[in-house]
Write a protein that holds these residues in place. Structure first.
Motif, PDB file in Angstrom:
ATOM      1  N   LYS A  96       0.930  -1.201   0.036  1.00 12.87           N
ATOM      2  CA  LYS A  96      -0.031   0.048   0.164  1.00 12.87           C
ATOM      3  C   LYS A  96       0.912   1.172   0.108  1.00 12.87           C
ATOM      4  O   LYS A  96       0.611   2.323  -0.803  1.00 12.87           O
ATOM      5  N   ALA A  97       1.930   1.182   0.873  1.00 11.15           N
ATOM      6  CA  ALA A  97       2.711   2.518   0.922  1.00 11.15           C
ATOM      7  C   ALA A  97       3.615   2.522  -0.484  1.00 11.15           C
ATOM      8  O   ALA A  97       3.441   3.791  -0.876  1.00 11.15           O
ATOM      9  N   ASN A  99       2.470   1.623  -3.264  1.00 15.25           N
ATOM     10  CA  ASN A  99       1.636   2.039  -4.378  1.00 15.25           C
ATOM     11  C   ASN A  99       1.108   3.436  -4.306  1.00 15.25           C
ATOM     12  O   ASN A  99       1.075   4.274  -5.177  1.00 15.25           O
ATOM     13  N   LYS A 100       1.323   3.986  -3.063  1.00 14.79           N
ATOM     14  CA  LYS A 100       0.724   5.402  -2.837  1.00 14.79           C
ATOM     15  C   LYS A 100       1.970   6.276  -3.261  1.00 14.79           C
ATOM     16  O   LYS A 100       1.809   7.347  -3.795  1.00 14.79           O
ATOM     17  N   GLU A 103       2.122   6.278  -6.996  1.00 14.73           N
ATOM     18  CA  GLU A 103       0.892   7.317  -7.629  1.00 14.73           C
ATOM     19  C   GLU A 103       1.254   8.801  -7.237  1.00 14.73           C
ATOM     20  O   GLU A 103       1.047   9.697  -8.401  1.00 14.73           O
TER      21      GLU A 103
END
Length: 106
Positions: A96-97, A99-100, A103
């Motif tokens: 998640k980190a 991917n963030k 982005e």
């Protein structure tokens, strides 16, 4: 230091048996080879069992098989499902980190 070594052995058993897919792959390969359902028996397909026995054998080999260390081994073996969930949580949190962060680059 010995407690850390026992923990590392336990974490390795959790990774290999519960998370890597190694046991499933061996069972699939054996099933194809034997032309029937093959199953790896306990203790070899159980991280709790393998961490328990591996750590006990390790303590015996290094001459440290004492009641307090046996209790620690029992605790670590008991916590193997928690360790497996912790590994998955770490992986998912990092995914998640990342991917963030990715982005933000785009």
């Amino acid at each position: 230091m010995l407690i850390a070594e026992l923990l590392i052995i336990t974490l390795l058993m959790v990774f290999i048996i519960d998370l890597s897919g190694f046991i499933d792959e061996i069972e699939t390969t054996l099933s194809k080879w034997l032309k029937g359902k093959a199953r790896i028996p306990k203790p070899f397909n159980c991280s709790l069992c393998m961490s328990w026995w591996t750590n006990l054998i390790y303590l015996l080999c290094i001459g440290k098989l004492t009641l307090p260390y046996i209790a620690i081994v029992a605790l670590f073996a008991f916590l193997t499902p928690v360790f497996a969930l912790l590994f998955v949580w770490i992986r998912e949190t990092l995914n998640k980190a990342l991917n963030k962060a990715l982005e933000g680059i785009k």
